[in-house]
Design an enzyme around this catalytic site. Sequence first.
Site, PDB file in Angstrom:
ATOM      1  N   SER A 158      58.788  22.282  88.700  1.00 23.12           N
ATOM      2  CA  SER A 158      60.145  21.925  89.123  1.00 23.12           C
ATOM      3  C   SER A 158      60.070  20.784  90.120  1.00 23.12           C
ATOM      4  CB  SER A 158      60.833  23.128  89.783  1.00 23.12           C
ATOM      5  OG  SER A 158      62.023  22.746  90.438  1.00 23.12           O
ATOM      6  N   TYR A 184      59.238  28.742  97.182  1.00 19.11           N
ATOM      7  CA  TYR A 184      59.414  28.278  95.804  1.00 19.11           C
ATOM      8  C   TYR A 184      58.713  26.943  95.599  1.00 19.11           C
ATOM      9  CZ  TYR A 184      61.750  26.670  91.544  1.00 19.11           C
ATOM     10  OH  TYR A 184      62.012  26.189  90.273  1.00 19.11           O
TER      11      TYR A 184
END
Length: 309
Positions: A158, A184
């Site tokens: 990501s 994350y």
Amino acid sequence: MSRITTPFGFGTTAAEAAEGIDLRGRRAVVTGASSGLGAETARALASTGAEVTLAVRDTTAGERVAKEITAATGNRAVHVAPLDLADPASVAAFTASWQGPLHVLVNNAGVMACPEQYTAQGWEWQFATNHLGHFALATGLHAALAADGGARVVAVSSTGHQQSPIVWDDVHFAFRRYDPWLAYGQSKTANVLFAVEASRRWADDGITANALMPGAIYTNLQRHTEGRGSGRVPAELIKTVEQGAATSVVLATSPLLDGVGGRYFVDCAETEVVDRRTGTLHGVARYAVDPDGARRLWDLSHELLARAR
């Protein structure tokens, strides 16, 4: 070394990326394929004639998706197997039960910005699920990937990786205050570093690994974010699930990626290496493709998993 481009782009769908590809006689595993990007990636791979295994926590949902894929593609070689990436025993059971060669492994499953949580081993949940589980899966399947030569591993990362490098002295937030987005980001950086080192270590086996940013897509991944993740992205940059799965399918199937590994793709093309956060969905942080960091993470991951046995 020039960046890899393809005829595909932002608006390409997974089905379009798979069109004309023949993977009959080939076998693929897609993690997190009971919904969202994983299900669409599995559907596109099944349309090429590949035998596809959906590796999922929720096998009931997986069976439902498998039936839908068979109905849509006519491919009856679509299977479901249980896999909990946060549980080393579950990963070990999956790899132990695999028989024969494996040609495509799509490490798609993940969690995003979840509340502070730790595994039984004391690992931070996002790092454990997004990276360590997939690391254990890929290394456990190494012999299967090496069996025929030319296998591909696809790591769904990501642009969130630009939030954080690997914080080597405190990977599991033992001393830092937990921040869901930093956790994350660190886990998504780990996904890219894995692809870099896997491609280096496994080159003699003909295995390549690449990482990607699928785009901003509304899926179950955002269940912990209350829309904040995609809410920062202009509406015109939001992709459908079908578009979001396209880059994974390109990396898994395109002849243009033969022998190409250790790179990071956005919108079906390799993106540039950057030294500052871009504020866009493009660009891969230099620390995420650093070969020294990739080797260090590989060694750390092996060490953590060895302790868990």
